[in-house]
Design a protein around this motif. Structure first.
Motif, PDB file in Angstrom:
ATOM      1  N   MET A   1       0.901  -1.394  -0.049  1.00  0.00           N
ATOM      2  CA  MET A   1       0.040   0.054  -0.140  1.00  0.00           C
ATOM      3  C   MET A   1       0.978   1.148  -0.050  1.00  0.00           C
ATOM      4  SD  MET A   1      -3.277  -0.853   2.551  1.00  0.00           S
ATOM      5  CE  MET A   1      -2.228  -1.562   3.657  1.00  0.00           C
ATOM      6  N   THR A   2       2.064   1.149  -0.771  1.00  0.00           N
ATOM      7  CA  THR A   2       2.935   2.049  -0.747  1.00  0.00           C
ATOM      8  C   THR A   2       2.262   3.490  -1.499  1.00  0.00           C
ATOM      9  OG1 THR A   2       3.602   1.067  -2.768  1.00  0.00           O
ATOM     10  CG2 THR A   2       4.699   1.025  -0.748  1.00  0.00           C
ATOM     11  N   ASP A   3       1.375   3.487  -2.317  1.00  0.00           N
ATOM     12  CA  ASP A   3       0.991   4.712  -3.158  1.00  0.00           C
ATOM     13  C   ASP A   3      -0.379   5.004  -2.405  1.00  0.00           C
ATOM     14  OD1 ASP A   3      -0.374   2.503  -3.967  1.00  0.00           O
ATOM     15  OD2 ASP A   3       0.021   2.975  -6.144  1.00  0.00           O
ATOM     16  N   GLY A   4      -0.676   4.731  -1.209  1.00  0.00           N
ATOM     17  CA  GLY A   4      -2.025   4.775  -0.842  1.00  0.00           C
ATOM     18  C   GLY A   4      -3.117   4.180  -1.525  1.00  0.00           C
ATOM     19  N   ALA A   5      -2.856   3.260  -2.310  1.00  0.00           N
ATOM     20  CA  ALA A   5      -4.094   2.237  -2.868  1.00  0.00           C
ATOM     21  C   ALA A   5      -4.157   1.078  -1.751  1.00  0.00           C
ATOM     22  CB  ALA A   5      -3.568   1.714  -4.011  1.00  0.00           C
ATOM     23  N   PHE A   6      -5.383   0.581  -1.640  1.00  0.00           N
ATOM     24  CA  PHE A   6      -5.770  -0.527  -0.826  1.00  0.00           C
ATOM     25  C   PHE A   6      -5.737  -1.559  -1.740  1.00  0.00           C
ATOM     26  CE2 PHE A   6      -8.159  -4.080   0.993  1.00  0.00           C
ATOM     27  CZ  PHE A   6      -7.552  -4.053   2.344  1.00  0.00           C
ATOM     28  N   THR A   7      -4.790  -2.817  -1.834  1.00  0.00           N
ATOM     29  CA  THR A   7      -4.873  -3.723  -2.714  1.00  0.00           C
ATOM     30  C   THR A   7      -5.125  -5.184  -1.964  1.00  0.00           C
ATOM     31  OG1 THR A   7      -2.549  -4.234  -2.234  1.00  0.00           O
ATOM     32  CG2 THR A   7      -2.955  -2.691  -4.319  1.00  0.00           C
ATOM     33  N   TYR A   8      -5.895  -5.933  -2.876  1.00  0.00           N
ATOM     34  CA  TYR A   8      -6.151  -7.319  -2.463  1.00  0.00           C
ATOM     35  C   TYR A   8      -5.864  -8.087  -3.554  1.00  0.00           C
ATOM     36  CZ  TYR A   8     -10.556  -6.093  -4.654  1.00  0.00           C
ATOM     37  OH  TYR A   8     -11.564  -5.617  -5.330  1.00  0.00           O
ATOM     38  N   ASN A   9      -6.030  -9.482  -3.307  1.00  0.00           N
ATOM     39  CA  ASN A   9      -5.911 -10.462  -4.484  1.00  0.00           C
ATOM     40  C   ASN A   9      -6.812 -10.281  -5.460  1.00  0.00           C
ATOM     41  OD1 ASN A   9      -5.356 -12.638  -5.886  1.00  0.00           O
ATOM     42  ND2 ASN A   9      -6.769 -13.955  -4.774  1.00  0.00           N
ATOM     43  N   GLY A  10      -6.540  -9.578  -6.499  1.00  0.00           N
ATOM     44  CA  GLY A  10      -7.514  -9.251  -7.728  1.00  0.00           C
ATOM     45  C   GLY A  10      -8.054  -8.011  -7.672  1.00  0.00           C
ATOM     46  N   GLY A  11      -7.451  -7.152  -6.838  1.00  0.00           N
ATOM     47  CA  GLY A  11      -8.117  -6.093  -6.859  1.00  0.00           C
ATOM     48  C   GLY A  11      -7.365  -4.763  -6.364  1.00  0.00           C
ATOM     49  N   ARG A  12      -7.693  -3.316  -6.397  1.00  0.00           N
ATOM     50  CA  ARG A  12      -6.953  -2.335  -5.842  1.00  0.00           C
ATOM     51  C   ARG A  12      -8.004  -0.992  -5.814  1.00  0.00           C
ATOM     52  NH1 ARG A  12      -1.818  -0.209  -7.635  1.00  0.00           N
ATOM     53  NH2 ARG A  12      -2.590   1.925  -7.203  1.00  0.00           N
ATOM     54  N   VAL A  13      -7.874  -0.385  -4.789  1.00  0.00           N
ATOM     55  CA  VAL A  13      -8.883   0.675  -4.530  1.00  0.00           C
ATOM     56  C   VAL A  13      -7.962   1.837  -4.117  1.00  0.00           C
ATOM     57  CG1 VAL A  13     -10.814   1.601  -2.985  1.00  0.00           C
ATOM     58  CG2 VAL A  13     -10.638  -0.930  -3.738  1.00  0.00           C
ATOM     59  N   ASP A  14      -7.974   3.047  -5.158  1.00  0.00           N
ATOM     60  CA  ASP A  14      -6.985   4.060  -5.095  1.00  0.00           C
ATOM     61  C   ASP A  14      -7.445   4.978  -4.148  1.00  0.00           C
ATOM     62  OD1 ASP A  14      -4.780   3.537  -6.891  1.00  0.00           O
ATOM     63  OD2 ASP A  14      -6.204   3.428  -8.223  1.00  0.00           O
ATOM     64  N   PRO A  15      -6.781   5.786  -3.670  1.00  0.00           N
ATOM     65  CA  PRO A  15      -7.159   7.108  -2.759  1.00  0.00           C
ATOM     66  C   PRO A  15      -8.318   7.985  -3.467  1.00  0.00           C
ATOM     67  CG  PRO A  15      -4.898   7.214  -2.605  1.00  0.00           C
ATOM     68  CD  PRO A  15      -5.317   5.872  -3.697  1.00  0.00           C
ATOM     69  N   GLY A  16      -9.568   8.168  -2.554  1.00  0.00           N
ATOM     70  CA  GLY A  16     -10.542   8.994  -3.253  1.00  0.00           C
ATOM     71  C   GLY A  16     -11.578   7.926  -3.828  1.00  0.00           C
ATOM     72  N   GLU A  17     -11.301   6.834  -3.684  1.00  0.00           N
ATOM     73  CA  GLU A  17     -12.432   5.855  -4.480  1.00  0.00           C
ATOM     74  C   GLU A  17     -13.067   4.804  -3.411  1.00  0.00           C
ATOM     75  OE1 GLU A  17     -10.244   4.843  -8.653  1.00  0.00           O
ATOM     76  OE2 GLU A  17     -10.477   3.205  -7.230  1.00  0.00           O
ATOM     77  N   THR A  18     -14.182   4.541  -3.652  1.00  0.00           N
ATOM     78  CA  THR A  18     -15.144   3.536  -2.865  1.00  0.00           C
ATOM     79  C   THR A  18     -15.263   2.485  -3.911  1.00  0.00           C
ATOM     80  OG1 THR A  18     -15.884   5.097  -1.319  1.00  0.00           O
ATOM     81  CG2 THR A  18     -16.931   3.219  -1.531  1.00  0.00           C
ATOM     82  N   ALA A  19     -15.088   1.223  -3.114  1.00  0.00           N
ATOM     83  CA  ALA A  19     -15.501  -0.080  -4.045  1.00  0.00           C
ATOM     84  C   ALA A  19     -16.431  -1.028  -3.334  1.00  0.00           C
ATOM     85  CB  ALA A  19     -14.178  -0.734  -4.501  1.00  0.00           C
ATOM     86  N   ASP A  20     -17.670  -1.216  -3.699  1.00  0.00           N
ATOM     87  CA  ASP A  20     -18.510  -2.421  -3.096  1.00  0.00           C
ATOM     88  C   ASP A  20     -18.121  -3.695  -3.883  1.00  0.00           C
ATOM     89  OD1 ASP A  20     -20.123  -0.858  -1.532  1.00  0.00           O
ATOM     90  OD2 ASP A  20     -21.303  -0.238  -3.036  1.00  0.00           O
ATOM     91  N   ILE A  21     -17.581  -4.707  -3.277  1.00  0.00           N
ATOM     92  CA  ILE A  21     -16.968  -5.866  -3.901  1.00  0.00           C
ATOM     93  C   ILE A  21     -17.836  -7.170  -3.181  1.00  0.00           C
ATOM     94  CG2 ILE A  21     -14.826  -4.836  -4.624  1.00  0.00           C
ATOM     95  CD1 ILE A  21     -13.567  -6.416  -2.486  1.00  0.00           C
ATOM     96  N   ARG A  22     -17.732  -8.204  -4.033  1.00  0.00           N
ATOM     97  CA  ARG A  22     -18.223  -9.536  -3.355  1.00  0.00           C
ATOM     98  C   ARG A  22     -17.074 -10.649  -3.689  1.00  0.00           C
ATOM     99  NH1 ARG A  22     -23.987 -10.122  -2.865  1.00  0.00           N
ATOM    100  NH2 ARG A  22     -25.085  -8.166  -3.421  1.00  0.00           N
ATOM    101  N   TYR A  23     -16.259 -10.846  -2.717  1.00  0.00           N
ATOM    102  CA  TYR A  23     -15.269 -11.334  -2.772  1.00  0.00           C
ATOM    103  C   TYR A  23     -15.502 -12.798  -2.400  1.00  0.00           C
ATOM    104  CZ  TYR A  23     -10.212 -12.408  -2.452  1.00  0.00           C
ATOM    105  OH  TYR A  23      -9.130 -12.874  -2.466  1.00  0.00           O
ATOM    106  N   SER A  24     -15.119 -13.661  -3.343  1.00  0.00           N
ATOM    107  CA  SER A  24     -15.072 -15.319  -3.096  1.00  0.00           C
ATOM    108  C   SER A  24     -14.144 -15.875  -2.145  1.00  0.00           C
ATOM    109  CB  SER A  24     -15.144 -15.843  -4.636  1.00  0.00           C
ATOM    110  OG  SER A  24     -16.063 -16.279  -5.161  1.00  0.00           O
ATOM    111  N   ILE A  25     -14.761 -16.457  -1.261  1.00  0.00           N
ATOM    112  CA  ILE A  25     -14.009 -17.183  -0.277  1.00  0.00           C
ATOM    113  C   ILE A  25     -13.990 -18.838  -0.243  1.00  0.00           C
ATOM    114  CG2 ILE A  25     -13.711 -15.196   1.121  1.00  0.00           C
ATOM    115  CD1 ILE A  25     -15.761 -16.603   3.016  1.00  0.00           C
ATOM    116  N   SER A  26     -15.098 -19.076  -0.806  1.00  0.00           N
ATOM    117  CA  SER A  26     -15.351 -20.775  -1.018  1.00  0.00           C
ATOM    118  C   SER A  26     -16.366 -21.174  -2.035  1.00  0.00           C
ATOM    119  CB  SER A  26     -15.790 -21.117   0.455  1.00  0.00           C
ATOM    120  OG  SER A  26     -15.894 -22.537   0.456  1.00  0.00           O
ATOM    121  N   GLU A  27     -16.782 -22.265  -1.915  1.00  0.00           N
ATOM    122  CA  GLU A  27     -17.619 -22.546  -3.106  1.00  0.00           C
ATOM    123  C   GLU A  27     -18.787 -23.613  -2.395  1.00  0.00           C
ATOM    124  OE1 GLU A  27     -15.379 -24.753  -5.958  1.00  0.00           O
ATOM    125  OE2 GLU A  27     -14.453 -22.846  -6.532  1.00  0.00           O
ATOM    126  N   THR A  28     -20.003 -23.364  -2.612  1.00  0.00           N
ATOM    127  CA  THR A  28     -21.114 -24.279  -2.080  1.00  0.00           C
ATOM    128  C   THR A  28     -20.913 -25.676  -2.745  1.00  0.00           C
ATOM    129  OG1 THR A  28     -22.702 -23.873  -3.917  1.00  0.00           O
ATOM    130  CG2 THR A  28     -22.542 -22.116  -2.247  1.00  0.00           C
TER     131      THR A  28
END
Ligand SMILES: [Zn+2]
Length: 340
Positions: A1-28
């Motif tokens: 998160m050096t440049d202020g972005a929030f990063t996770y596996n498969g995505g990033r959210v930059d400063p000033g941004e809001t993201a609603d995500i649905r993150y897969s953690i398993s399978e039914t």
């Protein structure tokens, strides 16, 4: 998160941004993804990253509304830092309206930090923990009492850990219960991983209870003020505060089976010898009167009014004399001063 972005596996959210995500953690069983709703609010200004989580126990709902309102309803134009908002952590439990994961009844809140080669619960925990918990600087995890019981809003925190203790005080609750928490709980494992975390307990399962939700929102605002995410806001002082060492708390238990009438509400002060509950039989004959062994605060109460002998009735904690006086002034409407 050096440049202020929030990063996770498969995505990033930059400063000033809001993201609603649905993150897969398993399978039914059907092979469909189990997706956890997460809102990342990355403020326009630098600051700490704080996670807010709820429904790690799937039927504990009050916190869901707290986390949703912070994520969706609060203005974040002036946010210094990042909020990671997870309103429903235990998605399979939430869908079933059950406390545990309905997969072999596992407690997701004993499964952190998780593992990607172990049980289904630990794999889910691992996905959440590595992507959304470990990157945070602080965390607040919302719970309610177990089904059939209710408690006043209080914080649980390991007060031996200075960073956790500071966070607990910043939340501004009247009551803090000091405990390390069992292994595998989100708060303990997140704290051990470098993100000091507290649990907030409030009300009953299966309910939205507005006054608790509002009290918790005040607590979140106070935390965001304390850590500079909302630098212009004040930190809350609740008027009085008691910190209960683990071991001091006392669940009063039934010695007779029957139907329970409680004479007080949670948050009430009861005096030594006061009858807290009466247990009767179906013909309304009294079987047992349960009196307070000491003067204290009713933190938790039975809501489902039936007991076997040995079942818990109420959670009573002792208040020292100065705290009791402050409590009484608070109840009488004169807010006590913050101690020097
Ligand atoms: Zn819980």
């Amino acid at each position: 998160m050096t440049d202020g972005a929030f990063t996770y596996n498969g995505g990033r959210v930059d400063p000033g941004e809001t993201a609603d995500i649905r993150y897969s953690i398993s399978e039914t069983y059907l092979g469909d993804p189990v997706r956890v709703p997460i809102t990342i609010v990355n403020g326009p200004y630098d600051g700490p990253t704080v996670f807010l989580s709820a429904a790690v126990h799937g039927d504990e709902l009050n916190g869901i509304e707290v986390v949703r309102e912070v994520a969706q309803d609060w203005p974040h134009d002036n946010l210094h830092g990042t909020l990671v908002c997870i309103p429903v952590v235990n998605v399979p439990g939430f869908i079933a309206q059950e406390r545990y994961l309905p997969v072999y009844d596992r407690d997701l809140n004993r499964s952190f930090p998780g593992s990607d080669t172990s049980t289904s619960a630990k794999r889910m925990a691992h996905q959440l923990f590595t992507n959304f918990i470990e990157p945070c600087d602080y965390g607040v995890d919302f719970h309610t009492s177990t089904r059939g019981r209710s408690n006043m809003l209080h914080v649980r925190a390991n007060m031996d850990d200075e960073d956790v203790a500071a966070l607990a005080r910043a939340f501004g609750s009247n009551v803090i219960i000091d405990s390390t928490g069992p292994e595998g709980t989100l708060r303990r494992e997140a704290s051990d991983a470098g993100a000091p975390t507290i649990t907030v307990e409030m009300g009953e399962a299966h309910r939205f209870q507005r006054r608790f939700i509002d009290e918790a929102l005040d607590g979140v605002a106070s935390v965001l003020a304390q850590y500079g995410l909302h630098p212009a806001d004040p930190v809350d002082w609740p008027g009085w505060r008691t910190t209960i060492e683990s071991g001091e708390k006392t669940w009063l238990r039934a010695d007779a089976g029957g139907i329970v009438e409680t004479h007080y509400a949670h948050g009430d002060l009861v005096h030594e010898g006061d009858t807290v509950c009466t247990i009767t039989n179906p013909f309304k004959s009294t079987r047992d009167e349960v009196s307070a062994p000491f003067t204290g605060l009713l933190v938790g109460l039975l809501e489902n009014p039936v007991v076997y002998p040995g079942n818990p009735l109420c959670h009573l904690v002792e208040l020292d004399e100065p705290t009791r006086r402050a409590y009484e002034r608070d109840r009488n409407g004169t807010m006590p001063e913050r101690p020097a």
